[in-house]
Design a protein around this motif. Structure first.
Motif, PDB file in Angstrom:
ATOM      1  N   LEU A 110       0.827  -1.209   0.000  1.00 44.78           N
ATOM      2  CA  LEU A 110       0.000   0.000   0.000  1.00 44.78           C
ATOM      3  C   LEU A 110       0.862   1.261   0.000  1.00 44.78           C
ATOM      4  N   ILE A 111       1.844   1.289   0.876  1.00 47.33           N
ATOM      5  CA  ILE A 111       2.695   2.480   1.001  1.00 47.33           C
ATOM      6  C   ILE A 111       3.514   2.710  -0.263  1.00 47.33           C
ATOM      7  N   LEU A 112       4.097   1.635  -0.777  1.00 47.03           N
ATOM      8  CA  LEU A 112       4.975   1.772  -1.939  1.00 47.03           C
ATOM      9  C   LEU A 112       4.216   2.003  -3.239  1.00 47.03           C
ATOM     10  N   SER A 113       2.893   1.932  -3.196  1.00 46.50           N
ATOM     11  CA  SER A 113       2.096   2.206  -4.391  1.00 46.50           C
ATOM     12  C   SER A 113       1.857   3.695  -4.585  1.00 46.50           C
ATOM     13  N   ALA A 114       2.169   4.485  -3.582  1.00 49.66           N
ATOM     14  CA  ALA A 114       1.809   5.903  -3.588  1.00 49.66           C
ATOM     15  C   ALA A 114       2.424   6.691  -4.745  1.00 49.66           C
ATOM     16  N   SER A 115       3.543   6.223  -5.280  1.00 53.51           N
ATOM     17  CA  SER A 115       4.180   6.990  -6.357  1.00 53.51           C
ATOM     18  C   SER A 115       3.493   6.814  -7.706  1.00 53.51           C
ATOM     19  N   ASP A 116       2.619   5.826  -7.826  1.00 53.99           N
ATOM     20  CA  ASP A 116       1.884   5.611  -9.079  1.00 53.99           C
ATOM     21  C   ASP A 116       0.417   5.936  -8.830  1.00 53.99           C
ATOM     22  N   PRO A 117      -0.124   6.953  -9.503  1.00 52.44           N
ATOM     23  CA  PRO A 117      -1.503   7.369  -9.223  1.00 52.44           C
ATOM     24  C   PRO A 117      -2.545   6.254  -9.377  1.00 52.44           C
ATOM     25  N   GLU A 118      -2.419   5.428 -10.404  1.00 51.58           N
ATOM     26  CA  GLU A 118      -3.413   4.373 -10.620  1.00 51.58           C
ATOM     27  C   GLU A 118      -3.299   3.283  -9.554  1.00 51.58           C
ATOM     28  N   ALA A 119      -2.079   2.873  -9.230  1.00 51.42           N
ATOM     29  CA  ALA A 119      -1.886   1.864  -8.192  1.00 51.42           C
ATOM     30  C   ALA A 119      -2.324   2.410  -6.832  1.00 51.42           C
ATOM     31  N   HIS A 120      -2.034   3.675  -6.585  1.00 56.15           N
ATOM     32  CA  HIS A 120      -2.449   4.297  -5.317  1.00 56.15           C
ATOM     33  C   HIS A 120      -3.977   4.318  -5.201  1.00 56.15           C
ATOM     34  N   ALA A 121      -4.649   4.674  -6.283  1.00 53.87           N
ATOM     35  CA  ALA A 121      -6.112   4.685  -6.273  1.00 53.87           C
ATOM     36  C   ALA A 121      -6.659   3.281  -6.017  1.00 53.87           C
ATOM     37  N   THR A 122      -6.044   2.276  -6.607  1.00 49.86           N
ATOM     38  CA  THR A 122      -6.439   0.893  -6.358  1.00 49.86           C
ATOM     39  C   THR A 122      -6.233   0.536  -4.894  1.00 49.86           C
ATOM     40  N   LEU A 127      -8.405  -0.995   0.203  1.00 50.98           N
ATOM     41  CA  LEU A 127      -8.310  -0.865   1.664  1.00 50.98           C
ATOM     42  C   LEU A 127      -9.691  -0.567   2.240  1.00 50.98           C
ATOM     43  N   GLN A 128     -10.402   0.348   1.609  1.00 51.27           N
ATOM     44  CA  GLN A 128     -11.751   0.686   2.080  1.00 51.27           C
ATOM     45  C   GLN A 128     -12.702  -0.497   1.920  1.00 51.27           C
ATOM     46  N   LYS A 129     -12.657  -1.114   0.741  1.00 48.53           N
ATOM     47  CA  LYS A 129     -13.609  -2.180   0.414  1.00 48.53           C
ATOM     48  C   LYS A 129     -13.343  -3.474   1.189  1.00 48.53           C
ATOM     49  N   GLN A 130     -12.083  -3.829   1.369  1.00 47.90           N
ATOM     50  CA  GLN A 130     -11.753  -5.136   1.924  1.00 47.90           C
ATOM     51  C   GLN A 130     -11.296  -5.127   3.374  1.00 47.90           C
ATOM     52  N   VAL A 131     -11.025  -3.946   3.915  1.00 48.58           N
ATOM     53  CA  VAL A 131     -10.610  -3.890   5.315  1.00 48.58           C
ATOM     54  C   VAL A 131     -11.581  -3.038   6.123  1.00 48.58           C
ATOM     55  N   ILE A 132     -11.683  -1.763   5.782  1.00 54.25           N
ATOM     56  CA  ILE A 132     -12.478  -0.840   6.599  1.00 54.25           C
ATOM     57  C   ILE A 132     -13.961  -1.209   6.592  1.00 54.25           C
ATOM     58  N   ALA A 133     -14.556  -1.425   5.425  1.00 56.01           N
ATOM     59  CA  ALA A 133     -16.001  -1.711   5.358  1.00 56.01           C
ATOM     60  C   ALA A 133     -16.375  -3.011   6.070  1.00 56.01           C
ATOM     61  N   PRO A 134     -15.670  -4.148   5.822  1.00 59.90           N
ATOM     62  CA  PRO A 134     -16.046  -5.368   6.544  1.00 59.90           C
ATOM     63  C   PRO A 134     -15.811  -5.245   8.056  1.00 59.90           C
ATOM     64  N   LEU A 135     -14.731  -4.575   8.426  1.00 60.69           N
ATOM     65  CA  LEU A 135     -14.444  -4.381   9.843  1.00 60.69           C
ATOM     66  C   LEU A 135     -15.512  -3.510  10.487  1.00 60.69           C
ATOM     67  N   ALA A 136     -15.941  -2.469   9.792  1.00 61.25           N
ATOM     68  CA  ALA A 136     -16.992  -1.588  10.311  1.00 61.25           C
ATOM     69  C   ALA A 136     -18.299  -2.356  10.503  1.00 61.25           C
ATOM     70  N   ARG A 137     -18.643  -3.216   9.537  1.00 65.60           N
ATOM     71  CA  ARG A 137     -19.863  -4.030   9.682  1.00 65.60           C
ATOM     72  C   ARG A 137     -19.749  -4.965  10.879  1.00 65.60           C
ATOM     73  N   TRP A 138     -18.589  -5.578  11.054  1.00 64.06           N
ATOM     74  CA  TRP A 138     -18.356  -6.510  12.160  1.00 64.06           C
ATOM     75  C   TRP A 138     -18.430  -5.783  13.500  1.00 64.06           C
ATOM     76  N   LEU A 139     -17.871  -4.579  13.557  1.00 66.72           N
ATOM     77  CA  LEU A 139     -17.901  -3.803  14.798  1.00 66.72           C
ATOM     78  C   LEU A 139     -19.309  -3.323  15.115  1.00 66.72           C
ATOM     79  N   GLY A 140     -20.049  -2.922  14.102  1.00 66.65           N
ATOM     80  CA  GLY A 140     -21.423  -2.461  14.287  1.00 66.65           C
ATOM     81  C   GLY A 140     -21.506  -1.103  14.952  1.00 66.65           C
ATOM     82  N   ALA A 141     -22.712  -0.768  15.384  1.00 65.09           N
ATOM     83  CA  ALA A 141     -22.954   0.515  16.044  1.00 65.09           C
ATOM     84  C   ALA A 141     -22.391   0.461  17.467  1.00 65.09           C
ATOM     85  N   PRO A 142     -21.991   1.555  18.010  1.00 58.67           N
ATOM     86  CA  PRO A 142     -21.974   2.892  17.419  1.00 58.67           C
ATOM     87  C   PRO A 142     -20.685   3.125  16.627  1.00 58.67           C
TER      88      PRO A 142
END
Length: 195
Positions: A110-122, A127-142
């Motif tokens: 993830l860090i080393l992708s930052a120099s390439d705009p397309e890889a960074h966007a990926t 990260l959002q789709k496969q880590v943050i979103a599933p983790l957020a669903r698992w954690l639940g409210a609040p």
């Protein structure tokens, strides 16, 4: 008159093992993307490390970018962490991260992708789709998404400070008091939702 010569054997046709080839390419890509970065890694480098022809990157993944996407998607699998007992989550995660020899691989990619705009966007997207979103669903409210972000900050801090850019205090690993502090910090984020 029929020939008396024995029939010649047809040469054996070597079957391609596409799954083995895909796996070899993804393993090589992970190793190179997490040490050299996306921009500094060529298709030929990946193919050479995998022991295959470079044209197979295009055949199986479409491009180097496609290979990056699939490799990163594979290593950003948070599913196993979501199987941990919530009451022991902090201690278990710290033990897992400290025991895993390549835990920093996905973060390095993830860090080393930052120099390439397309890889960074990926990287940001996955990260959002496969880590943050599933983790957020698992954690639940609040505030599942906010808590998922806080956990990500703690984990990334551990991996950066302990593996990628090790500070002297952590060069030999985490001392017991730091391990307890980190486990408690992670557990407090988990417990925010318990009422």
């Amino acid at each position: 008159m029929p020939s008396t010569r024995p029939p010649t054997a047809k040469p054996a046709v070597r079957q391609r093992d596409s799954e083995r080839t895909r796996t070899a390419l993804m393993t090589a890509a992970r190793a190179l993307f997490s040490t050299q970065g996306f921009a500094n890694t060529g298709v030929r480098d990946i193919a050479a490390l995998a022991g295959v022809n470079s044209s197979l990157v295009g055949r199986y993944f479409g491009s180097k970018q496609g290979l990056y996407r699939e490799t990163l998607a594979q290593v950003l699998d948070i599913g196993p962490l979501l199987q941990i007992d919530r009451r022991q989550f902090g201690e278990t995660v710290v033990s897992l991260f400290l025991g895993a020899h390549d835990a920093s691989g996905p973060l390095a990619m993830l860090i080393l992708s930052a120099s390439d705009p397309e890889a960074h966007a990926t990287s940001v997207e996955l990260l959002q789709k496969q880590v943050i979103a599933p983790l957020a669903r698992w954690l639940g409210a609040p505030d599942g998404e906010g808590r998922a972000a806080r956990l990500n900050i703690l984990w990334n801090g551990l991996l950066v400070s302990g593996r990628l850019l090790p500070i002297q205090r952590l060069s030999e690993g985490l001392d017991t008091s730091t391990q307890r502090w980190l486990a408690a910090a992670i557990q407090s984020v988990i417990d925010e939702g318990a009422t």
